[in-house]
Design an enzyme around this catalytic site. Sequence first.
Site, PDB file in Angstrom:
ATOM      1  N   CYS A  39      15.067  -4.599   4.124  1.00 51.60           N
ATOM      2  CA  CYS A  39      13.732  -4.964   3.647  1.00 51.60           C
ATOM      3  C   CYS A  39      13.786  -5.365   2.174  1.00 51.60           C
ATOM      4  O   CYS A  39      14.840  -5.331   1.543  1.00 51.60           O
ATOM      5  CB  CYS A  39      12.767  -3.799   3.837  1.00 51.60           C
ATOM      6  SG  CYS A  39      12.531  -3.293   5.561  1.00 51.60           S
ATOM      7  N   HIS A  95       7.841  -3.606   0.852  1.00 53.44           N
ATOM      8  CA  HIS A  95       7.200  -2.297   0.700  1.00 53.44           C
ATOM      9  C   HIS A  95       7.577  -1.674  -0.635  1.00 53.44           C
ATOM     10  O   HIS A  95       8.366  -2.232  -1.415  1.00 53.44           O
ATOM     11  CB  HIS A  95       7.569  -1.358   1.858  1.00 53.44           C
ATOM     12  CG  HIS A  95       9.034  -1.090   2.015  1.00 53.44           C
ATOM     13  ND1 HIS A  95       9.786  -0.422   1.078  1.00 53.44           N
ATOM     14  CD2 HIS A  95       9.902  -1.407   3.018  1.00 53.44           C
ATOM     15  CE1 HIS A  95      11.036  -0.314   1.496  1.00 53.44           C
ATOM     16  NE2 HIS A  95      11.135  -0.914   2.662  1.00 53.44           N
TER      17      HIS A  95
END
Length: 234
Positions: A152, A144
């Site tokens: 992440c 992202h």
Amino acid sequence: MSKLIFGLLLSLFLFNPKNKLPDSKLAKDVRVKVWPKLQTKLADKGLNINSAVYLRIFKDESVMEIWVRSGREYQFFKSYNICYFSGGLGTKTRSGDGKSPEGFYSITPAQLYPLSSYYLAMNIGYPNKLEQLKGYTGDEIMVHGHCASIGCYAMTDEGIEEIYTLVYKNFESGRKKIQLDIFPFRMNQEHLTKYATSSYLPFWKSMKPGYDLFEKNHIPAVAAIKNRGYFFQN
């Protein structure tokens, strides 16, 4: 990761009825901005805008590469700097360990999060089948934007705009899934020697045949499971 879950739930109300792809005004506006430039860049390299893409990450270089199919093989298109990932080298095994996964993953249209508060996120598919077999825990692991995360792979907003658009357009052209392979480093003997004392070395060696196959053939390796480890059939 609750913001990401909220974004996915919202996106369910914004499915593209024609293509069944999660979408949002933000994602559409980004495509309008970056897709013409990406088409030009692809054409400059002799690549078809509708060809399959393949993604791979190298943690130690903090880089994501995008390759595009050209004939039978895949051709390098572009690399993007990873702004941040947590936990250093070594794969994620449990929820809350602060690690970012390593392994062989698939992204499907349903894994797009066009309304994520983390900016155009996509779920990498952790835990994969092998990780589920091993009892690894954790979920909602994304690539992202917004340049900040735990667990992440956070890209710059400019980078995720191009990556997300390429992935979306690949699904729009008919792809059912996109392969993402995440390596700790380029799996040559130099690096394996450098990290010879790491507790992760046996796992990394199990990944190496998949890396080697792509380096040899420029075709993404198909990872299967055998004896609780990765097995490659091509």
